[in-house]
Design an enzyme around this catalytic site. Structure first.
Site, short mmCIF file in Angstrom:
data_model
loop_
_atom_site.label_atom_id
_atom_site.label_comp_id
_atom_site.label_asym_id
_atom_site.label_seq_id
_atom_site.Cartn_x
_atom_site.Cartn_y
_atom_site.Cartn_z
N ARG A 34 -13.62 10.76 -3.63
CA ARG A 34 -13.68 10.93 -2.25
C ARG A 34 -14.36 11.83 -1.66
O ARG A 34 -14.31 12.53 -0.87
CB ARG A 34 -12.09 11.31 -2.04
N SER A 88 -4.35 7.33 2.95
CA SER A 88 -3.99 8.76 2.43
C SER A 88 -4.50 9.69 3.38
O SER A 88 -5.62 10.00 3.65
CB SER A 88 -4.85 8.65 1.10
N GLU A 91 -7.77 14.56 3.50
CA GLU A 91 -8.86 13.59 3.05
C GLU A 91 -9.26 12.95 4.38
O GLU A 91 -10.50 12.78 4.41
CB GLU A 91 -8.04 12.45 2.18
N1 EPU Z 1 4.06 9.11 -6.01
C1 EPU Z 1 5.53 9.71 -5.46
N2 EPU Z 1 5.69 9.51 -4.39
C2 EPU Z 1 5.08 8.91 -3.41
C3 EPU Z 1 3.72 8.53 -3.50
C4 EPU Z 1 3.29 8.35 -4.76
O1 EPU Z 1 5.87 10.04 -6.65
O2 EPU Z 1 5.42 9.03 -2.21
C5 EPU Z 1 3.73 8.98 -7.38
C6 EPU Z 1 3.69 7.57 -7.74
O3 EPU Z 1 5.00 7.20 -8.38
C7 EPU Z 1 2.53 7.46 -8.72
C8 EPU Z 1 1.72 8.36 -8.21
O4 EPU Z 1 2.41 9.21 -7.46
O5 EPU Z 1 3.18 7.97 -10.13
C9 EPU Z 1 0.30 7.83 -7.79
O6 EPU Z 1 0.76 7.29 -6.69
P1 EPU Z 1 -0.15 5.72 -6.38
O7 EPU Z 1 -0.65 4.97 -7.32
O8 EPU Z 1 0.59 5.14 -5.09
O9 EPU Z 1 -1.58 6.24 -5.82
P2 EPU Z 1 -1.94 7.58 -5.06
O10 EPU Z 1 -2.57 8.60 -6.01
O11 EPU Z 1 -0.82 8.02 -4.33
C10 EPU Z 1 -4.46 6.85 -4.62
C11 EPU Z 1 -5.49 6.82 -3.45
C12 EPU Z 1 -5.04 5.73 -2.57
C13 EPU Z 1 -5.21 4.19 -3.48
C14 EPU Z 1 -4.19 4.51 -4.72
C15 EPU Z 1 -4.51 3.29 -5.73
C16 EPU Z 1 -6.15 9.24 -3.04
C17 EPU Z 1 -5.79 10.30 -2.08
N3 EPU Z 1 -5.28 7.84 -2.61
O12 EPU Z 1 -3.11 7.14 -3.99
O13 EPU Z 1 -6.05 5.36 -1.46
O14 EPU Z 1 -4.94 3.16 -2.74
O15 EPU Z 1 -4.44 5.73 -5.28
O16 EPU Z 1 -5.57 3.37 -6.30
O17 EPU Z 1 -6.70 9.37 -3.88
C18 EPU Z 1 -6.71 5.86 0.77
O18 EPU Z 1 -7.45 6.54 0.23
O19 EPU Z 1 -6.31 5.69 2.04
C19 EPU Z 1 -5.72 5.12 -0.08
C20 EPU Z 1 -4.40 4.73 0.29
#
Ligand code: EPU
Length: 338
Positions: free
Chosen positions: A162, A237, A333
């Site tokens: 990012r 995010s 972000e």
């Molecule tokens: N999780 C929680 N609670 C929540 C959200 C997530 O416990 O409310 C846990 C999930 O269970 C999982 C982990 O956190 O174990 C990761 O969650 P997820 O796979 O949904 O991905 P993320 O790390 O929350 C990132 C990106 C997203 C992208 C997803 C999928 C960042 C800041 N965000 O989210 O990007 O879609 O991975 O690759 O890196 C964006 O930038 O706007 C965005 C949505």
């Protein structure tokens, strides 16, 4: 080129924040951009793309340039690959759908990311194991001070998680006008290793997925987890996932052995901010019209009339709370427009 006054920015930011720009101008070509940047009676200028990664915290006392330069062009082609030059004002997801309709591979995992193509390199957008940098060739940008055009190679963009040159040394100095990608025409490299994609393909009983299948799976996952900005204002995010040292990670993990994490290198670990925020009790919470999304705690939402200042205050409360509970400082972000 027409300069409008006291223009509402509500439809130009996906948070749907009601704020006004003192001056506003629609930019449809490189010439118009150059002319607008030479407007010496408006010394302060702010550039808007798709408005999907920003929080406007107050009315803007400046000239807002809305970059709306359209067009997609094939610049070169072999049997295996195609290079596409895409102008900055093209909507990202519409562009991704267009590439899939031509059977060009490489962008399918990044389906349904909001925003425009010109702003995608700034934060090196990414999702489900793929980042923009993986298919990026170069971009063209106008130097704000001199209106000279410059081409940035992938190396010059200094992409990170990012992150890019445009968020660091280059910040505030350039406006990206087009991006060139290299995509596959056949023998596509599929990236289905991300758990949620595998699970979605299995659910749909797809064993030998095409790039179009992957895009559909990603769209379906995103729709379940992430709110549609046209229905509920948000900026995706709101926070970055924090990256901590191995030492910090070990002491964190001893106390929280159920926490999800990604190992980035021998010494660096990424912890999902959504998990940290959820554990602080914010998931699904609402404070007036500002809230934390019920399915994804990384996403802050505007239920209708929240101001940018209210969303900002909520984000600061969350940052403090996560810091108090875990000793980890998460960072926004999104760009804060002050
Ligand atoms: N999780 C929680 N609670 C929540 C959200 C997530 O416990 O409310 C846990 C999930 O269970 C999982 C982990 O956190 O174990 C990761 O969650 P997820 O796979 O949904 O991905 P993320 O790390 O929350 C990132 C990106 C997203 C992208 C997803 C999928 C960042 C800041 N965000 O989210 O990007 O879609 O991975 O690759 O890196 C964006 O930038 O706007 C965005 C949505």
């Amino acid at each position: 080129m027409e300069i409008q006054q006291n223009k509402s920015l509500k439809k130009y930011n996906t948070f749907g924040i009601e704020a006004k720009a003192k001056y506003f101008c629609e930019i449809r070509s490189i010439d118009e951009l150059s002319q607008a940047l030479q407007q010496s009676q408006h010394p302060n200028k702010i550039c808007f793309g798709g408005g999907s990664n920003m929080l406007i915290t107050q009315d803007i006392d400046a000239l807002v340039l809305h970059i709306n330069i359209k067009g997609i062009e094939i610049v070169s082609e072999t049997k295996e690959r195609v290079q596409l030059k895409v102008n900055a004002g093209e909507n990202w997801h519409q562009f991704v759908l267009w590439t899939l309709a031509q059977d060009y591979g490489g962008l399918e995992n990044m389906s349904l990311i909001p925003g425009n193509t010109g702003t995608a390199p700034i934060q090196n957008i990414g999702a489900y194991g793929v980042e923009l940098k993986d298919t990026f060739v170069s971009c063209e940008a106008m130097h704000i001070a001199t209106q000279k055009m410059r081409t940035f190679s992938k190396e010059a963009c200094e992409f990170g998680y990012r992150d890019s040159y445009f968020k660091n040394e280059g910040k505030g100095n350039f406006i990206i006008t087009s991006v060139t990608f290299s995509l596959s025409k056949n023998k596509h490299t599929l990236n289905t290793s991300y758990g949620a994609i595998e699970a979605e393909l299995e659910k749909q009983n797809i064993k030998d997925p095409t790039i179009q299948d992957i895009s559909k799976a990603v769209i379906s996952i995103r729709k379940q987890k992430l709110p549609d900005p046209s229905k509920l204002g948000n900026s995706g995010s709101f926070f970055k996932n924090p990256v901590v040292s191995k030492q910090q990670f070990i002491s964190f993990y001893e106390k929280h052995p159920t926490a999800p994490f990604y190992k980035i290198s021998e010494d660096l670990y990424k912890i999902p901010a959504g998990w940290l925020i959820e554990k602080c009790g914010f998931k699904g919470k609402r404070f007036g019209d500002a809230g934390v999304h019920k399915n994804q705690a990384l996403v802050l939402v505007n239920y209708g009339t929240a101001t940018g200042a209210e969303i900002l205050k909520l984000s600061q409360t969350i940052i403090e709370s996560v810091n108090d509970k875990f000793g980890i400082r998460i960072l926004p972000e999104v760009n804060l427009i002050k």
